[in-house]
Design a protein around this motif. Structure first.
Motif, mmCIF file in Angstrom:
data_model
loop_
_atom_site.group_PDB
_atom_site.id
_atom_site.type_symbol
_atom_site.label_atom_id
_atom_site.label_comp_id
_atom_site.label_asym_id
_atom_site.label_seq_id
_atom_site.Cartn_x
_atom_site.Cartn_y
_atom_site.Cartn_z
ATOM 1 N N THR A 44 27.822 167.794 24.122
ATOM 2 C CA THR A 44 29.158 167.225 24.250
ATOM 3 C C THR A 44 29.351 166.680 25.645
ATOM 4 O O THR A 44 28.766 167.172 26.613
ATOM 5 N N THR A 45 30.135 165.616 25.754
ATOM 6 C CA THR A 45 30.540 165.078 27.051
ATOM 7 C C THR A 45 32.050 165.182 27.153
ATOM 8 O O THR A 45 32.764 165.065 26.154
ATOM 9 N N PHE A 46 32.508 165.382 28.372
ATOM 10 C CA PHE A 46 33.934 165.597 28.616
ATOM 11 C C PHE A 46 34.455 164.551 29.594
ATOM 12 O O PHE A 46 33.899 164.376 30.676
ATOM 13 N N GLY A 47 35.526 163.878 29.174
ATOM 14 C CA GLY A 47 36.242 163.007 30.090
ATOM 15 C C GLY A 47 35.526 161.709 30.381
ATOM 16 O O GLY A 47 34.633 161.277 29.666
ATOM 17 N N GLY A 48 35.920 161.086 31.479
ATOM 18 C CA GLY A 48 35.398 159.779 31.845
ATOM 19 C C GLY A 48 36.478 158.965 32.516
ATOM 20 O O GLY A 48 37.394 159.501 33.138
ATOM 21 N N ASN A 49 36.374 157.660 32.386
ATOM 22 C CA ASN A 49 37.319 156.770 33.046
ATOM 23 C C ASN A 49 38.224 156.085 32.027
ATOM 24 O O ASN A 49 37.964 156.093 30.822
ATOM 25 N N GLY A 50 39.266 155.480 32.546
ATOM 26 C CA GLY A 50 40.117 154.660 31.700
ATOM 27 C C GLY A 50 39.373 153.419 31.236
ATOM 28 O O GLY A 50 38.250 153.144 31.666
ATOM 29 N N ALA A 51 39.977 152.677 30.352
ATOM 30 C CA ALA A 51 39.336 151.478 29.813
ATOM 31 C C ALA A 51 38.983 150.510 30.943
ATOM 32 O O ALA A 51 39.798 150.228 31.821
ATOM 33 N N ILE A 52 37.764 149.995 30.913
ATOM 34 C CA ILE A 52 37.220 149.133 31.960
ATOM 35 C C ILE A 52 36.972 147.745 31.390
ATOM 36 O O ILE A 52 36.482 147.591 30.272
ATOM 37 N N GLY A 53 37.257 146.733 32.199
ATOM 38 C CA GLY A 53 36.965 145.358 31.835
ATOM 39 C C GLY A 53 35.865 144.782 32.687
ATOM 40 O O GLY A 53 35.228 145.481 33.480
ATOM 41 N N PRO A 54 35.599 143.483 32.555
ATOM 42 C CA PRO A 54 34.541 142.836 33.341
ATOM 43 C C PRO A 54 34.731 143.054 34.833
ATOM 44 O O PRO A 54 35.850 143.078 35.342
ATOM 45 N N GLY A 57 34.288 145.725 36.435
ATOM 46 C CA GLY A 57 34.784 147.049 36.752
ATOM 47 C C GLY A 57 36.284 147.124 36.917
ATOM 48 O O GLY A 57 36.822 148.140 37.336
ATOM 49 N N ASN A 58 36.981 146.049 36.587
ATOM 50 C CA ASN A 58 38.428 146.035 36.744
ATOM 51 C C ASN A 58 39.122 146.842 35.656
ATOM 52 O O ASN A 58 38.557 147.100 34.587
ATOM 53 N N ILE A 59 40.353 147.213 35.922
ATOM 54 C CA ILE A 59 41.152 147.934 34.940
ATOM 55 C C ILE A 59 41.282 147.090 33.681
ATOM 56 O O ILE A 59 41.419 145.866 33.732
ATOM 57 N N GLY A 60 41.214 147.754 32.512
ATOM 58 C CA GLY A 60 41.220 147.049 31.241
ATOM 59 C C GLY A 60 42.460 146.205 31.005
ATOM 60 O O GLY A 60 43.462 146.300 31.726
ATOM 61 N N SER A 61 42.397 145.403 29.961
ATOM 62 C CA SER A 61 43.423 144.388 29.710
ATOM 63 C C SER A 61 44.739 144.964 29.211
ATOM 64 O O SER A 61 45.754 144.277 29.206
ATOM 65 N N VAL A 62 44.748 146.235 28.763
ATOM 66 C CA VAL A 62 45.988 146.871 28.304
ATOM 67 C C VAL A 62 46.247 148.090 29.190
ATOM 68 O O VAL A 62 45.896 149.223 28.844
ATOM 69 N N PRO A 63 46.857 147.885 30.374
ATOM 70 C CA PRO A 63 47.051 149.002 31.305
ATOM 71 C C PRO A 63 48.209 149.892 30.891
ATOM 72 O O PRO A 63 49.085 149.499 30.108
ATOM 73 N N ALA A 118 47.646 152.269 37.071
ATOM 74 C CA ALA A 118 46.493 152.922 37.688
ATOM 75 C C ALA A 118 45.296 153.012 36.761
ATOM 76 O O ALA A 118 44.175 153.232 37.212
ATOM 77 N N SER A 119 45.521 152.851 35.469
ATOM 78 C CA SER A 119 44.444 152.969 34.504
ATOM 79 C C SER A 119 44.855 152.188 33.263
ATOM 80 O O SER A 119 45.982 151.704 33.156
ATOM 81 N N ALA A 120 43.918 152.059 32.332
ATOM 82 C CA ALA A 120 44.193 151.280 31.128
ATOM 83 C C ALA A 120 43.821 152.071 29.896
ATOM 84 O O ALA A 120 42.904 152.901 29.913
ATOM 85 N N GLN A 121 44.536 151.780 28.816
ATOM 86 C CA GLN A 121 44.243 152.451 27.556
ATOM 87 C C GLN A 121 43.269 151.677 26.683
ATOM 88 O O GLN A 121 42.680 152.242 25.764
ATOM 89 N N PHE A 122 43.032 150.378 26.993
ATOM 90 C CA PHE A 122 42.150 149.566 26.151
ATOM 91 C C PHE A 122 41.746 148.319 26.922
ATOM 92 O O PHE A 122 42.487 147.832 27.781
ATOM 93 N N ASP A 123 40.535 147.815 26.626
ATOM 94 C CA ASP A 123 40.129 146.515 27.164
ATOM 95 C C ASP A 123 39.634 145.628 26.036
ATOM 96 O O ASP A 123 38.779 146.038 25.243
ATOM 97 N N GLN A 124 40.176 144.422 25.986
ATOM 98 C CA GLN A 124 39.879 143.507 24.897
ATOM 99 C C GLN A 124 38.438 143.011 24.945
ATOM 100 O O GLN A 124 37.777 142.865 23.918
#
Length: 681
Positions: A9-19, A21-27, A32-38
Motif C-alpha cells: 500500500t502507498t499512503f498520500g502524495g501530492n495534489g493534482a499536478i499539471g504540465p 509541475g504546476n498546480i492542476g487545472s481545478v484548484p 495551494a493545491s488542486a483536486q484535478f488536472d485536465q
C-alpha cells in the motif's frame, strides 16, 4: 509499506499536478493545491490509500484482471490527514503507522523564520495515525520539535514494542500505545539524514549472535548549518557546492545490558554521499549505491544566492558529482576495514533525486530512476532517466545453492522445519559448508527517493545433518517469537553457503492478517551431525566474471559487471517476478482506474522560469507544487535493461540552462517516437 497478507500500500502524495509541475487545472479555493488536472487526468492524492495485490502472469493478464490492479476509492478509504513524504512503519500486529509529512510540498517542511513549528500555517502535518485506523490522528511532539527537517523520518520497531524515530538531529523511542516519547542523544556532528539530506540508513542484520537486538546504521547526508536549509521554496545556499557527509554512526536503541543508548562512530564511507541508499544483501553485507558527492535531494529554479534559473549550473538539480561507484559494508569486519569497493565496476548513469534501488529475489539489485527536474527533461545536465540497471554482487557468478523444503509460511516460534541442499550446491568440505551456512530472511521493503521503508534481514537459528553423499539437511527454527522484531508480511528466504546465496524463496511471515500474532514455544533443534569424508560436487566458485558468452567483468570481483545474454536476462526477470510485478504494475497500471482520457503529447522539455513564494507566514498559500511525483505513474515502457558498468554516452557536461527537446529525441509520452505502441490510460 507491506501488509500482512503480502499486499502493498502507498499512503498520500501530492495534489493534482499539471504540465511543468504546476498546480492542476481545478484548484481548491485556497489555491495551494488542486483536486484535478485536465491534461494529466490526475486527482488529489494527498489523503489517498492505494492497495495492490501482486500478481504474476503476462502483461495482458495483469491489465485484464481487476484483482491485479491498484485499488483506490476515496469514498471508502482515505487517511484522516494530508501527507506527502511521510513515514510508514508497521506494528507487531501488521497495523501501519503513518508519521508526519508535508501538506502540499516544498523543499523543506518549514517557513522562515519558523514562528509556527507545529503546522507552519497549515503546510506541515505533525500528527500520527494508523491504518487500519486506531482513532483520531494525534499530535507527535517530536515532529514539532524537529520542524522543517523531518520528512521521511526514519522509523524502526524495536523488540520492546517501542518505535525508534529519527529526524533532524534528534532521536527518540516512541510508544505507539501510550504515545509517550523518550528522547535519545542527538546525532553526533549535527548530520541530517532525513529528506532532503537523504542519508543511507538501515538496520543491520538480526542474528542469534546479537540476540536479535537491532543496531541501526546511519551514513552520509549533510551537516549544513540550520540557516542554509532555507524554507519551502528553496535552500538559502548553493547546495551543489556543499560537500555531503561521509560520516557513519551506529546506535543500538535498546542495549541488552540496560545501559543508556549512545551513538558509536563507525568507519566513514569511501565517498561523501547524499541520496546514497543502503541495501541489505543475502550474504549479510550492505551495498550502498547512487547519490551525489555534493548537495541535497530536491530541485529548485533558484536559491537565495543564485536568483535566476539561467544561473543554475546543473539545471534544477540541487546536487552535483554523481557517485557511480558502489561500495560494500561488512558489519562484522574490524573497524577501519568495513567499507570496500575493490573490483566493483562503476556506473556512468547519474542516479540523483528520485533514484531508487531494491534487492531482487535472485540476489541482484535493481537500480532505476533519477529526475532532479520539475517534469520530464531529457536535455538538462542530469536528465529524466528511464534506464534500469542490475548490479550483480561478487557472489553472483558463483555456483549457487539450490535448496528444497522451504515452507510457504513462517510462524513466530513453533516446530522447526528441514531444508535440504544437494552436494551440487557447493564445493569443498561438507562440514565446512554446513557450518558456514546462514538461513537469511530478508524483506527488501518499499523504496522511494533513495529511502527504504520496511527493509530488514534476520538469520534463522539452525543446526544441520551432513549426509555421506554430500547433501546437507538444515534443521531450521521458525521466526523468533516476537513480532516486533520482524513484523508480519512478505519476505524472501535465502540459503547462503560459504557466503554464496541461493535464489530467494517467497514466504509469508505470520497469520497473513492484521491481528495479534500467535507466539509459539520455540522447538528444540536436534544436534548437528558431521560427516568428515563428505564433499560437495558443485563447481568451484567463479569470481572471474566470465560467463558462458565469454563476457568478462573487471577486477577480482568481476561478477559485479558481467554481461548477460538476453536469455539470461529473461531468467533473472523470471526469478524476480514477485518484486518486478510490483514495479511493472506501478509503471503501467496504477492510473488505469483514474485516467481514462489519453493525453496526446507531453509538453516540451523546455521549462520556463517560474517564481515561487519566498517564505513568510503565507508561504503555504503561495508556493507552487515543488514536486511532480505523480508523473512516475506514467507507463514508462521505454526503460532499457542494461548491464552495470556498460559505457553510456548520455552523461553530458553541465549546461547553463536546459534546452528544449530536439525533433529526433525520444519523448516517452509519444508513441510515434517509441516504436512500442505506448498507451496512456
Amino acid at each position: 509499506m507491506h501488509l500482512p497478507n503480502g499486499s502493498f500500500t502507498t499512503f498520500g502524495g501530492n495534489g493534482a499536478i499539471g504540465p511543468g509541475g504546476n498546480i492542476g487545472s481545478v484548484p481548491y479555493p485556497n489555491g495551494a493545491s488542486a483536486q484535478f488536472d485536465q491534461t494529466y487526468q490526475d486527482y488529489d492524492g494527498t489523503r489517498a490509500i492505494r492497495i495492490i495485490n501482486p500478481c504474476t502472469g503476462s502483461n495482458s493478464d495483469l491489465v485484464s484482471k481487476p484483482e491485479c490492479g491498484w485499488w483506490e476509492d476515496a469514498s471508502v478509504l482515505q487517511m484522516q490527514k494530508s501527507r506527502w513524504y511521510s513515514t510508514a512503519e508497521p506494528l507487531a500486529d501488521g497495523t501501519i503507522t503513518m508519521i508526519g509529512g508535508f501538506v502540499n510540498g516544498g523543499y523543506i517542511n518549514r517557513n522562515y523564520p519558523n514562528t509556527d513549528p507545529a503546522t507552519e500555517g497549515g503546510a506541515a502535518e505533525p500528527t500520527v495515525e494508523f491504518y487500519p485506523s486506531k482513532g483520531d490522528a494525534k499530535l507527535m511532539q517530536f515532529m514539532v520539535d524537529t520542524s522543517g527537517l523531518n520528512s521521511y523520518a526514519h522509523a524502526f520497531m524495536m523488540p520492546s514494542g517501542k518505535m525508534f524515530v529519527q529526524a533532524n538531529v534528534s532521536a527518540m523511542l516512541w510508544n505507539p500505545d501510550t504515545f509517550d516519547e523518550v528522547r535519545l542523544p542527538n546525532v553526533p556532528g549535527n548530520v541530517i539524514r532525513v529528506y532532503p539530506a537523504s542519508g543511507g540508513v538501515a538496520m543491520l542484520p538480526l542474528t542469534p549472535d546479537n540476540n536479535y537486538n537491532p543496531t541501526l546504521l546511519f551514513c552520509g547526508g549533510s551537516d549544513m548549518p540550520e540557516y542554509n536549509w532555507g524554507n519551502y521554496s528553496w535552500p538559502f545556499v548553493d547546495t551543489w557546492l556543499v560537500p555531503a557527509s561521509k560520516d557513519c554512526q551506529r546506535i543500538t536503541p535498546e542495549p541488552l545490558d540496560g545501559s543508556s543508548p549512545t551513538w558509536e562512530q563507525d568507519d566513514d564511507m569511501l565517498e561523501s554521499r547524499t541520496m546514497g541508499q543502503l541495501i541489505i544483501l543475502p550474504d549479510s553485507t550492505l551495498l550502498v549505491v547512487n547519490g551525489g558527492l555534493n548537495g541535497t535531494a530536491g530541485y529548485a529554479e533558484r536559491t537565495l544566492t543564485t536568483p535566476t534559473y539561467a544561473q543554475m549550473p546543473f539545471g534544477m538539480s540541487l546536487a552535483s558529482g554523481p557517485v557511480g561507484r558502489p561500495s560494500i559494508y561488512n558489519a562484522s569486519a574490524p573497524k577501519g576495514s568495513r567499507w570496500n569497493s575493490d573490483g566493483l565496476s562503476t556506473s556512468s548513469i547519474p542516479r540523483l533525486y528520485h533514484s531508487t534501488a531494491i534487492l531482487l529475489p535472485d540476489g541482484s539489485v535493481m537500480i532505476a530512476g533519477s529526475n532532479p527536474n520539475v517534469d520530464v527533461n531529457l536535455t538538462t545536465s542530469f536528465p529524466t532517466t528511464y534506464k534500469v540497471e542490475y548490479f550483480y554482487p561478487p557472489y553472483y557468478t558463483s555456483n549457487r545453492p539450490v535448496p528444497t523444503g522451504i515452507p510457504n509460511t513462517l510462524t513466530y516460534g513453533g516446530n522447526y522445519f528441514d531444508i535440504t541442499v544437494p552436494a551440487s550446491s557447493y564445493s569443498g568440505s561438507s562440514n565446512t559448508a554446513a557450518q558456514s551456512t546462514k538461513i537469511m530472511v530478508i524483506r527488501p521493503g518499499w523504496t522511494t527517493h533513495a529511502m527504504s521503508m520496511g527493509q530488514r534481514a534476520l538469520q534463522l537459528n539452525n543446526t544441520y545433518t551432513v549426509n555421506n553423499d554430500g547433501s546437507i539437511v538444515y534443521h531450521v527454527c521458525q521466526m523468533p517469537p516476537n513480532a516486533n522484531i520482524f513484523q508480519p508480511g512478505p519476505a524472501f528466504v535465502y540459503v547462503t553457503i560459504n557466503g554464496i546465496p541461493s535464489n530467494g524463496s517467497y514466504v509469508i511471515i505470520g497469520s497473513g492478517k492484521v491481528e495479534t500474532q500467535t507466539m509459539n514455544t520455540v522447538d528444540t533443534l536436534p544436534p548437528s551431525v558431521r560427516a568428515d569424508s563428505a564433499t560437495g560436487s558443485g563447481s568451484s566458485n567463479n569470481n572471474s566474471g566470465t560467463d558462458n558468452n565469454n563476457n568478462t567483468g573487471n577486477g577480482s570481483n568481476g561478477a559485479s559487471s558481467r554481461s548477460l545474454s538476453s536469455g539470461a536476462i529473461g531468467g533473472i526477470v523470471a526469478a524476480a517476478i514477485a518484486v518486478l510485478a510490483i514495479f511493472g504494475t506501478i509503471l503501467g497500471f496504477i492510473i488505469l482506474r483514474r485516467r481514462r482520457v489519453a493525453a496526446q503529447r507531453h509538453p516540451s522539455g523546455t521549462l520556463p522560469p517560474h517564481e515561487t513564494g519566498v517564505g513568510g507566514a503565507d508561504v503555504a498559500q503561495t508556493f507552487r507544487q515543488r514536486d511532480a511525483d505523480s508523473a512516475s505513474f506514467a507507463p514508462l515502457q521505454h526503460s532499457d535493461i542494461i548491464q552495470w558498468g556498460q559505457s553510456r554516452d548520455n552523461l553530458v557536461s553541465p549546461s547553463p540552462h536546459p534546452g528544449g527537446t530536439s525533433s529526433g529525441e525520444f519523448d516517452p509520452y509519444d508513441s510515434r517516437s517509441s516504436g512500442v505502441g505506448l498507451t496512456r490510460y
